[in-house]
Enzyme design. Structure first.
Site, short mmCIF file in Angstrom:
data_model
loop_
_atom_site.label_atom_id
_atom_site.label_comp_id
_atom_site.label_asym_id
_atom_site.label_seq_id
_atom_site.Cartn_x
_atom_site.Cartn_y
_atom_site.Cartn_z
N LYS A 1 0.83 -1.20 0.00
CA LYS A 1 0.00 0.00 0.00
C LYS A 1 0.87 1.25 0.00
CE LYS A 1 -3.75 -0.51 2.47
NZ LYS A 1 -4.35 -0.72 3.80
N ARG B 1 -3.27 3.15 8.62
CA ARG B 1 -3.59 2.00 7.76
C ARG B 1 -2.43 1.03 7.73
NH1 ARG B 1 -4.57 4.83 2.09
NH2 ARG B 1 -5.79 2.93 1.74
N GLY C 1 -8.66 -7.09 4.28
CA GLY C 1 -9.42 -7.14 5.51
C GLY C 1 -8.69 -7.72 6.71
N MET D 1 -6.01 -6.58 8.45
CA MET D 1 -5.67 -5.66 9.53
C MET D 1 -6.41 -4.37 9.31
SD MET D 1 -1.75 -6.68 10.01
CE MET D 1 -1.63 -7.03 8.29
N ARG E 1 -3.67 -1.36 -6.34
CA ARG E 1 -2.92 -2.61 -6.20
C ARG E 1 -3.35 -3.55 -7.32
NH1 ARG E 1 -6.13 -4.35 -0.77
NH2 ARG E 1 -8.18 -4.20 -1.67
N HIS F 1 -16.60 -8.15 1.13
CA HIS F 1 -15.61 -9.12 1.62
C HIS F 1 -15.87 -10.49 1.04
CE1 HIS F 1 -14.08 -12.09 4.56
NE2 HIS F 1 -13.03 -11.27 4.56
N SER G 1 9.44 -45.34 -14.74
CA SER G 1 8.37 -44.44 -14.33
C SER G 1 8.33 -44.44 -12.82
CB SER G 1 7.03 -44.91 -14.92
OG SER G 1 6.00 -44.06 -14.46
N CYS H 1 4.51 -40.98 -12.51
CA CYS H 1 3.06 -41.10 -12.55
C CYS H 1 2.58 -41.13 -11.10
CB CYS H 1 2.63 -42.34 -13.31
SG CYS H 1 3.26 -43.88 -12.63
N TYR I 1 9.02 -36.69 -18.76
CA TYR I 1 7.59 -36.39 -18.76
C TYR I 1 6.98 -36.58 -17.38
CZ TYR I 1 6.69 -41.43 -18.69
OH TYR I 1 6.65 -42.75 -18.33
P1 ADP Z 1 -7.75 -2.12 3.58
O1 ADP Z 1 -6.36 -2.57 3.68
O2 ADP Z 1 -8.71 -2.94 4.36
O3 ADP Z 1 -8.17 -1.88 2.19
P2 ADP Z 1 -7.36 0.71 3.86
O4 ADP Z 1 -6.16 1.12 4.59
O5 ADP Z 1 -7.31 0.77 2.39
O6 ADP Z 1 -7.79 -0.72 4.35
O7 ADP Z 1 -8.53 1.61 4.38
C1 ADP Z 1 -9.84 1.29 4.15
C2 ADP Z 1 -10.59 2.47 3.63
O8 ADP Z 1 -10.49 3.56 4.50
C3 ADP Z 1 -10.09 3.01 2.31
O9 ADP Z 1 -10.59 2.30 1.23
C4 ADP Z 1 -10.63 4.40 2.33
O10 ADP Z 1 -11.95 4.42 1.87
C5 ADP Z 1 -10.57 4.75 3.78
N1 ADP Z 1 -9.40 5.60 4.02
C6 ADP Z 1 -8.16 5.21 4.31
N2 ADP Z 1 -7.34 6.28 4.42
C7 ADP Z 1 -8.10 7.35 4.18
C8 ADP Z 1 -7.84 8.74 4.13
N3 ADP Z 1 -6.62 9.24 4.32
N4 ADP Z 1 -8.86 9.57 3.85
C9 ADP Z 1 -10.09 9.06 3.63
N5 ADP Z 1 -10.41 7.79 3.66
C10 ADP Z 1 -9.42 6.92 3.94
MG MG Z 2 -7.90 -0.55 0.95
MG MG Z 3 -10.04 -3.29 6.00
#
Ligand code: ADP
Ligand code: MG
Ligand code: MG
Length: 884
Positions: free
Chosen positions: A28, A97, A106, A108, A341, A457, A773, A840, A860
């Site tokens: 990220k 984040r 999802g 962390m 990503r 999710h 084989s 095999c 093979y």
């Molecule tokens: P995940 O790894 O679960 O995708 P993120 O770190 O991407 O978590 O955060 C989840 C959501 O939180 C992002 O998709 C975004 O919508 C919101 N978010 C994260 N950072 C910011 C920020 N600086 N300003 C506004 N929204 C944010």
């Molecule tokens: Mg995200």
């Molecule tokens: Mg999340």
């Protein structure tokens, strides 16, 4: 100050990171920096490195100087945003984040709006003139902080929110008024106090430190561990923490938040695909709080933003040369990118995208091949609903992950896991899924959710796993207590059979007919490219003409293992087979074998025809003879019946003899008993009959002008003299058949290498054998001394406790059994340099084992028909990975 650099800025002109720094900054963080470098609007922030995580978790404390680095970085954020962290009038708010090297969806959680407190919320309201927004942000912050940092159950806040909505008779969070939000804020703080015994921390810097600690610690929480285990991610990698200035999607009707893919992640189609919510924040879209709108409607509501978004996504795809999964927020009509990503995709999409990107000139063929995982092909060959069948559709949700599944309804992840242990198929039905459900999702055949969109999710995880999923089926109401769900006039109980179709979104009553799809044009293309690259041949294990044809359609280049015992079980044959086994002298045995001969010949004619032009390896009879006899109990029962009726003495004698024969043939350890070439040595006439049938069939077809390449294979050889003995008998028959039929045919005679002694004396054996084989099933069994039939009692424990990483019967044990394979190859080639060597057994279709096979110089692999395409791609990967 310490020398080490712990913190990297992004989102302004001083951006320090870039895409290639994923190991240090996490996926990220590295990509946020890369977007900044590309001139794409990203809110300013900084990344604390994965190294800090590793040190923190190892030493229980942060490296010296980190605090200062963070404070300096915050100063930069303040000067860029013209807001101040911890300020009461003009507060800079932050998101915290996590972000590991590879995305762990999802796993962390994120904390948003950090920095708010009882005073600055007032300041924020005044400054923005939007009190509703300020308190909405605060209540969100309290919930997330409590959940992620203080580890308080999310449900506590959720139910306070729900009851508030109920009181006010409103449906959506957005319909709550300022006063309601203020009350919620107070309520939330009380919950925190009750749960922790402490006041909610009002100091912004303290909040930040706690959040950073929590993200680093979360690397070792159960959910993260489960995900790492399922995906083979090493513990040592650690996660980075991204601290970023907030942008607000919850500032009214010209604000919003969304997620999108640069191509359709389900089909791979080249079209912008995504969803957004107006006046929302963070993961509202993913969590299914409200049902989001498809991205194309943004074109009407905010055309300028939409155009900008399109420009950005094209720029990103062009830059990364990969399909991207992006997250964005719109603050009062201004667009910000929050993440990009590599997008997860279905197998079908992976193949379509890879081939189309080659056509578009974005990537080359080798890259395209590496973008498709061999195992993904397996999913493509997974079942769909038979289009000619009729069924009753109860409801329709979103087609979130394609393929069809049938199973018993379960309502919890644990239940799905339990049922799977007993080999039972389930459909996991949930209101929505969360990361805790991953184990159960993996165990279920398919997933059905009530809430959530195409990027929920459930949808994302199911697509990644290749599980069929129907999401957001709002017509369903689940009653967890009663263990039922209602939909329309139907009531479905736990344990009832249902079917889901993740390609259409249909939820179907009862069990549908499933069929396997064929190979698409795009898959054909990928496999063709794979064939150009690979050097390892791919054959199939097939005992019938039908299997041989299927395998040939999948690209098999011959049969590596044709087992003859299956042919003996046919209803029309078993009487003759039993007669042969019951025979007390060689003459009566020969009479019985004569009856079998024409049938065997027909078997081989069918198989040779189906594989015309390719080699066909036929293994002579291998299993112990008692497998062809009825069970002793049954015979005794029959005898008692005969005794109480007035059956003839003769009949009684006959049945009694069968019983005696069964007793005689009974073995304590049949796997190591009278089987394989040991049968051919004690009863040479059996192998002679089989050799005769093989060569007669081959000669007959050759006469018709077909190219037939028979390979006769002797099983379970441990000593070269066994092979010599059998070979003498077989060759005599072969020569005399050819002479009789007036045809000279090329054929090979070789052996299975499946016992350690055979490996250790492979140089001697190779003098007599024209091919080897490796029977890695038996070789694994005899190397470990694990009985395949009894390993179920302890192997699961070995895997759970980490004594073994993989089931050695599924994934070749390279350190042990693999060494034997290597030795066998070396020794074999030392006396017969051009000896043809294959493998095999189950491992022949398993990608890791195939790559190993390529690297040790096999000619093979041979695998079941449906795994042939997987093996073709894995063999190509082996070549490409060595190049890298
Ligand atoms: P995940 O790894 O679960 O995708 P993120 O770190 O991407 O978590 O955060 C989840 C959501 O939180 C992002 O998709 C975004 O919508 C919101 N978010 C994260 N950072 C910011 C920020 N600086 N300003 C506004 N929204 C944010
Ligand atoms: Mg995200
Ligand atoms: Mg999340």
């Amino acid at each position: 100050m310490a020398d080490n650099k712990f913190v990297y800025i992004f989102g302004n002109n001083d951006t320090e990171g870039k895409n290639s720094m994923k190991d240090l900054l996490g996926g990220k963080g590295a990509n946020l920096a890369e977007m900044s470098n590309l001139g794409i609007p990203v809110p300013v922030g900084f990344t604390i490195t994965t190294e800090v995580c590793t040190l923190y978790l190892k030493n229980g404390q942060y490296p010296l100087g980190l605090e200062e680095h963070i404070d300096n970085a915050i100063k930069q954020l303040e000067s860029t945003t013209k807001k101040n962290f911890g300020d009461l009038k003009n507060p800079l708010l932050l998101s915290v984040r996590s972000g590991a090297r590879v995305s762990m969806p999802g796993m962390m959680d994120t904390v948003l709006n950090l920095g708010l407190n009882d005073d600055s919320v007032v300041g924020l309201a005044t400054k923005t003139g939007n009190e509703r927004f300020a308190y909405d942000s605060y209540r969100r912050f309290l919930t997330m902080f409590a959940n992620v940092v203080l580890d308080i159950d999310h449900d506590k806040f959720e139910s306070a929110l729900s009851s508030k909505k109920k009181d006010k008779c409103v449906k959506q969070d957005n319909d709550l008024e300022v006063e309601d939000l203020k009350e919620l804020v107070e309520k939330f703080k009380t919950i925190i106090k009750d749960e922790t015994g402490k006041e909610f921390p009002q100091n912004a810097r303290e909040q930040l430190q706690m959040a950073i600690d929590a993200v680093f610690s979360s690397w070792n929480n159960q959910r993260a561990k489960t995900y790492r285990k399922l995906n083979g991610i090493p513990r040592e990698w650690g996660t980075a923490v991204n601290v970023q200035s907030m942008v607000y999607g919850n500032m009214g009707e010209t604000s919003g938040t969304g997620v999108a893919f640069t191509r359709d992640p389900a089909t791979g189609e080249k079209r912008f695909f995504g969803e957004y919510l107006i006046n929302a924040q963070g993961e509202d879209v993913v969590a299914g709080i409200r049902t989001p709108q498809p991205i194309k409607t943004l074109k009407n509501t905010m055309p300028k933003v939409y155009d900008q978004l399109v420009d950005i996504y094209m720029k990103l795809e062009d830059h990364f040369k990969e399909m991207q999964d992006i997250e964005f927020t719109i603050e009062k009509g201004k667009l910000f990118m929050l993440q990009t990503r590599t997008g997860k995709r279905t197998a079908a999409a992976a193949i379509k995208i890879a081939t189309e990107m080659v056509e578009e000139g974005l990537i080359d063929k080798d890259t395209a091949l590496l973008r498709v995982e061999p195992e993904q092909i397996d999913r493509l060959l997974h079942p769909n609903i038979d289009p000619t069948s009729t069924y009753e559709v109860m409801a329709t949700g979103l087609p979130a992950s394609p393929g069809a599944a049938v199973g018993e309804v379960v309502f919890t992840a644990e239940h799905a896991e339990e049922m799977a242990k007993n080999g039972e198929k389930t459909i996991l039905v949930r209101a929505e899924t969360s990361p805790e459900d991953i184990g159960g999702m993996n165990a279920a055949e398919g997933i059905l959710t009530v809430r959530g969109g195409m990027t929920s999710h459930a949808a994302v995880v199911a697509r990644g796993m290749g599980k069929p999923c129907v999401a957001g089926c709002g017509e369903i109401t689940i009653d967890i207590k009663e263990k039922i769900f209602n939909v329309g006039d139907y009531t479905i109980k736990e344990g009832d059979m249902i079917s889901i179709d993740g390609s259409t979104g249909n939820v179907i009553l009862g069990e549908v007919e499933l069929i396997l799809p064929g190979v698409t044009d795009e898959l054909e293309t990928i496999l063709k490219w794979a064939d150009e690259v690979r050097t390892l041949k791919v054959r199939t294990n097939a005992d019938t003409p039908h299997d041989a044809e299927v395998a040939r359609d999948f690209g098999a280049e011959g049969i590596g293992l044709c087992r003859t015992e299956h042919m003996f079980f046919g209803e029309d044959r078993i009487p003759a087979v039993r007669e042969m086994i019951m025979a007390e002298d060689i003459e009566s045995r020969k009479i019985a074998l004569k009856k079998l001969l024409p049938m065997q010949r027909e078997d081989f004619i069918g198989i040779f025809k189906a594989m015309e032009g390719f080699p066909v390896t036929i293994r002579l009879l291998d299993p112990p003879l008692h497998e062809f006899l009825p069970v002793h109990e049954e015979v005794m029962e029959k005898l008692r019946e005969l005794e109480s009726s007035d059956a003839s003495q003769e009949e009684m004698e006959r049945v009694k003899k069968i019983g005696e024969r069964i007793e005689y043939l009974k073995e304590i350890n049949p796997m190591l008993g009278h089987r394989g070439c040991r049968l051919g040595i004690t009863y040479p006439e059996i192998y002679e009959m089989q050799a005769q049938a093989i060569i007669e069939a081959a000669c007959e077809l050759s006469k018709d002008g077909m190219k037939i390449v028979p390979e006769i294979m002797i099983p379970l050889v441990s000593h070269v003299k066994e092979l010599e003995f059998v070979k003498k008998h077989v060759t005599t028959v072969v020569e005399s058949v050819m002479e009789e039929m007036g045809i000279k045919l090329d054929y090979l005679l070789g052996t299975m290498i499946e016992l350690p002694r055979a490996v250790l004396t492979a140089d001697q054996i190779a003098k007599e054998a024209e091919f080897f084989s490796f029977g890695t099933n038996d070789l694994t069994q005899t190397t470990f001394g694990f009985s395949r039939d009894d390993a179920g009692k302890f192997l699961p424990f070995y895997l759970e406790s980490g004594i073994l990483e993989d089931d050695p019967f599924a994934v070749l044990d390279q350190d042990g059994v693999g060494q034997l394979v290597k030795i066998g190859i070396e020794k074999g080639r030392s006396t017969r340099p051009d000896i043809k060597i294959g493998i095999c057994g189950e491992h022949g279709g398993e990608p890791k084992s195939i790559k190993f096979g390529h690297n040790v110089g096999l000619n093979y692999v041979s695998c079941s028909p449906f795994r042939v395409p997987i093996a073709r791609l894995a063999a190509a990967h082996a070549v490409l990975e060595n190049k890298q």
